[in-house]
Each structure stands twice: as C-alpha cells, then as structure tokens.
Design an enzyme around this catalytic site. Structure first.
Site, PDB file in Angstrom:
ATOM      1  N   GLY A   1       0.819  -1.214   0.000  1.00  0.00           N
ATOM      2  CA  GLY A   1       0.000   0.000   0.000  1.00  0.00           C
ATOM      3  C   GLY A   1       0.849   1.259   0.000  1.00  0.00           C
ATOM      4  O   GLY A   1       0.526   2.253  -0.648  1.00  0.00           O
TER       5      GLY A   1
ATOM      6  N   ASP B   1      -0.364  -0.606  12.972  1.00  0.00           N
ATOM      7  CA  ASP B   1       0.023  -1.907  12.409  1.00  0.00           C
ATOM      8  C   ASP B   1       0.164  -2.994  13.471  1.00  0.00           C
ATOM      9  O   ASP B   1       0.386  -4.164  13.137  1.00  0.00           O
ATOM     10  CB  ASP B   1       1.342  -1.762  11.641  1.00  0.00           C
ATOM     11  CG  ASP B   1       1.151  -0.955  10.365  1.00  0.00           C
ATOM     12  OD1 ASP B   1       0.005  -0.876   9.863  1.00  0.00           O
ATOM     13  OD2 ASP B   1       2.142  -0.393   9.865  1.00  0.00           O
TER      14      ASP B   1
HETATM   15  C1  S3P Z   1       2.436   3.405   6.334  1.00  0.00           C
HETATM   16  C2  S3P Z   1       1.299   3.982   6.827  1.00  0.00           C
HETATM   17  C3  S3P Z   1       0.214   3.225   7.461  1.00  0.00           C
HETATM   18  C4  S3P Z   1       0.660   1.825   7.839  1.00  0.00           C
HETATM   19  C5  S3P Z   1       1.438   1.148   6.756  1.00  0.00           C
HETATM   20  C6  S3P Z   1       2.675   1.964   6.423  1.00  0.00           C
HETATM   21  C7  S3P Z   1       3.464   4.267   5.706  1.00  0.00           C
HETATM   22  O1  S3P Z   1      -0.868   3.132   6.558  1.00  0.00           O
HETATM   23  O2  S3P Z   1      -0.470   1.038   8.173  1.00  0.00           O
HETATM   24  O3  S3P Z   1       1.837  -0.149   7.145  1.00  0.00           O
HETATM   25  O4  S3P Z   1       4.606   3.800   5.493  1.00  0.00           O
HETATM   26  O5  S3P Z   1       3.164   5.426   5.431  1.00  0.00           O
HETATM   27  P1  S3P Z   1      -2.025   4.272   6.465  1.00  0.00           P
HETATM   28  O6  S3P Z   1      -1.395   5.511   6.019  1.00  0.00           O
HETATM   29  O7  S3P Z   1      -3.018   3.726   5.498  1.00  0.00           O
HETATM   30  O8  S3P Z   1      -2.573   4.373   7.871  1.00  0.00           O
END
Ligand code: S3P
Length: 429
Positions: free
Chosen positions: A94, A315
């Site tokens: 993501g 997380d």
């Molecule tokens: C992350 C942000 C978080 C986290 C992901 C890593 C990042 O997600 O859950 O594992 O590196 O910016 P969200 O921004 O969707 O909360």
C-alpha cells in the site's frame, strides 16, 4: 500454500535485532531517486514490499547499486525520472502504490501502477481525490478507487487538504506531489500519523513547515542526496515484545529499534496492560530516535484503546489482540475502522482466528472487544494473505496449549523475511 507450525515455548530468551523499518526504507528509495547526487542507505529492509518500490524506481531509470550491506542510489533530481516501459507492480504494498501515485502525478510522462489481488481491493480514492484537486489526471477501476491506476503526468498546483483519516500514506502522497506543485500544499489530519516523511523531507533539504496537526510543502526546490541509516522496525519488534510478555519466564533484548513517538503506541499500550518494558541507550540516527528494548514476561490486564493511540499503533493491532487474549479482563478497541482496509480486514481476521483459539471476541464496526483469559487453544489458523496476521498467530503459538499451524505464510516475506528463523532462535523448548 506453505504452512508453518509452532510448538509451545518454555521461555523466550536472548538478544535480537529486527530488520530495518519498512516505512523509512520505502521513503529512502523515493527521496534518494528524486534528489540530486548520491544517497546511501544502510539497514534497508529487503522485504518484498520494499523491493517493489526499488524495482519501480529502477524501471523509472534510477541506478541503484547494492553491495549487500549498503544501497547506493544515484539520484536523478526532481525532473530526471524517465517514463517506464511497462506497468509498475507494487505487489502487496500500500505504501508503494499510494506514495508513488502522488509522486508520479506530477511527472511529465504516463505511468500505470498495479499490485496483487489484495492491493487491488484496497481504497485509492483517499489519495486520488485530493490529487485530482491539485490538477492530476488519474484513472482507476471502481470509478477511480481501485488499482490498476493510470496516471497522466501533469503540472500540479498546491492545495489545502484536511484528510478525514489519519493516514501517513495519504499525507506522504500529497507531500510528494507537493514537491512538484506550484505554491504550497498543506495537509492536516485528525490525529498525527507517522511522521517519517516530514523527517526525511527535512533531512533532504525540502521546503517544509511542520504545523500543529499537519505539514506544508512548497514545490520546486531540489532535494540533496543524503546518507541514511534505517533503524529496526518497531512494528516487527512488536511481535517479539508480545512473545516475551506472554510466555512466562522470558527476557528478551531487542537492539536498535526505531522509537519515533508517532510509532510507539505499542509501548504505551503494552505498558498500560502491565508489561515490563525498558528502553535502554536512547539515541538519534538520521533524524530518527532509536533505542534498545528490554522486555520481561508480565501478567497483563485488559484495557481500553482508542483516540490518538490508534494511529500510533495502527500496524500492531493483530499482535495486540494476542496479548489481549491472554490478559486478565476485557480489552476494548475503538476508533480503529482503518483496520478493515489494511492488507486484509484485520478486525474480522483476528476475531475469526481468536474465536478458533477459544477466545470470546465481539466485533464492532470500528474495533473489537476481547475477553482475556489464561488459555489459548492450539489448532490450524489462516493468514488471510496478511503478513501481520500470520506472524501474530505464530506468536500466539508460543503460549498456546497445543501446536499452532498457520497456512499461507509466504506473505510474511513482504515485511519480515527472517521472522521464523528469529522466532525459532529465541524460543526455548
Ligand atoms: C504506512 C502507513 C500506514 C501503515 C502502513 C505503512 C506508511 O498506513 O499502516 O503499514 O509507510 O506510510 P495508512 O497511512 O493507510 O494508515
């Protein structure tokens, strides 16, 4: 589909170091690639998610040398990336897809981002809607909410964006787009999400201002390549912290863990549950606080978790659920709706697994209630294709009454390639 099996442990003991921070590793590649000059990265996490980012930037024309210890990134400057010859595959990550969407929206070329079947099911409108207001042209499935995403690079203009969710991915995507935008891009969020981008932007010399609950980036200024040392990932350390807490007679030292205050919700939550956790030798490395963490097994009690603690431990909820299942009394999690749109729906996944282990769990729309107790049953559990669900259930196996088998564990390699090796090393039989 590979299954991994864990036997109950007599104790969790020793000293370990966990791999580099995933969030910082992604950002080091991205900023190093668009900076001027060379960036070196030590402690880079060689998990599949970060390799997706690395491969994507190589496909955008960036030269990266890896001697096994240090990455050397030859930065191209803000406008030196090249149009990729093919689709960029972000795998399960993501962070890769959302941050790169922001970065690519302001380029002078066309690109397409996609990912695996889990990533293609995750919401993208949260970044695409504000980027469109900056002038970006991005197409996606489901009316623009799902990958694959096709990005027609354009000139962008800064906006003010009040994000309805506390999300470092949204914030960082807009910060990256803001580097290319005319004027200022300001992002505010309901609670502060992890601030690794803010710290690294400053480290690379970006024009950035920190606000009370947000950040402002001004476009057009070139970044300068830097040397980065990536600390150990507190999200990876969390599995071992809980392992040491729930197996009686344990004592574990985890060296070199990043303890950025926007990430230490897990320390606050476990401490409130009664955990014995000590931070030793606190120091600062590349603009990030780092410490060694000493954990001793403790009798835990249930607590209520909500509000701004949630993004600071976002997380860690799967493994917090395991701690809660073995704590005395009820743990209530609220304000954690975001867990439903992670690599899998982590509320549903942990509720299903814990119920199978004999724990009473009530799912709510934005969280869950877990009735703690002294017993966890062994058995067969599912990862739901989610690395953190897989690792949490394997940790549970150390304190369960019988063998725990977790299926589809390949996903662990996205963030923690040597997890099972380390787990076997610290678990005394
Ligand atoms: C992350 C942000 C978080 C986290 C992901 C890593 C990042 O997600 O859950 O594992 O590196 O910016 P969200 O921004 O969707 O909360």
């Amino acid at each position: 589909m590979e299954t991994y099996t864990v036997q109950p442990a007599k104790a969790v003991r020793g000293e370990i170091a966990v791999p580099g921070d995933k969030s910082i590793s992604h950002r080091s590649i991205m900023l190093g690639s668009i900076a001027q000059g060379t960036t070196t990265v030590r402690g880079f996490l060689r998990g599949e998610d970060n390799l997706s980012t690395l491969n994507a930037f190589q496909a955008l024309g960036v030269a990266v040398e890896d001697d096994g210890e240090t990455l050397r990134i030859e930065g191209k400057g803000l406008h030196g990336l090249a149009e990729p010859f093919d689709i960029l595959d972000c795998g399960n990550s993501g962070t890769s897809i959302r941050l790169m969407t922001g970065l690519l929206a302001g380029q002078r070329f066309f690109s397409i981002l996609t990912g695996d079947r889990y990533l293609r099911n995750r919401p993208m409108r949260r970044v695409i809607e504000p980027l469109a207001r900056m002038g970006a042209t991005i197409f996606g499935r489901a009316g623009g909410d799902r990958a694959p995403l096709a990005i027609v690079g354009r000139e962008l203009t800064g906006i003010d964006h009040a994000s309805p969710v506390a999300s470092a991915q949204v914030k960082s995507a807009l910060m990256l787009a803001g580097l290319y935008a005319a004027g200022a891009t300001t992002i505010t969020e309901p609670h502060l999400s992890r601030d690794h981008s803010e710290r690294m932007f400053r480290h690379f010399g970006a024009d950035i201002e920190i606000l009370a609950t947000g950040v402002r980036v001004r476009g057009g200024r070139e970044l300068q390549g830097r040397d980065i040392v990536v600390p150990g990932d507190i999200s990876s350390a969390a599995f071992f912290m809980v392992a040491a807490l729930i197996v009686p007679g344990s004592e574990l030292l985890i060296r070199g863990v990043g303890v950025n205050p926007t990430r230490t919700g897990i320390l606050d939550i476990l401490t409130a549950m009664g955990a014995s956790i000590e931070l030793v030798d606190c120091r600062e490395v590349s603009g990030e606080p780092v410490a060694d963490i000493l954990i001793r097994s403790s009798r835990l009690r249930g607590i209520e978790i909500g509000g701004d603690l949630v993004p600071r431990a976002i997380d860690e909820f799967p493994v917090i659920c395991v701690a809660a299942a073995l704590a005395e009394g009820r743990t209530i999690v609220r304000d954690a709706r975001e867990l439903r749109v992670k690599e899998t729906d982590r509320i549903a996944a942990m509720a299903a697994n814990l119920r199978k282990a004999g724990v009473a769990v009530v799912e709510t729309e934005d969280g869950m209630e877990i009735e703690g107790g002294e017993r966890l049953l062994g058995g067969s559990f599912e990862s739901f294709g989610d690395h953190r669900i897989a690792m949490s259930m394997l940790v549970a196996g150390l304190a369960a009454e019988g063998e725990v088998a977790v299926s589809d564990v390949e996903c662990i390699a996205t963030s923690f390639p040597n997890f099972t090796e380390l787990l076997a090393r610290v678990a005394a039989r």
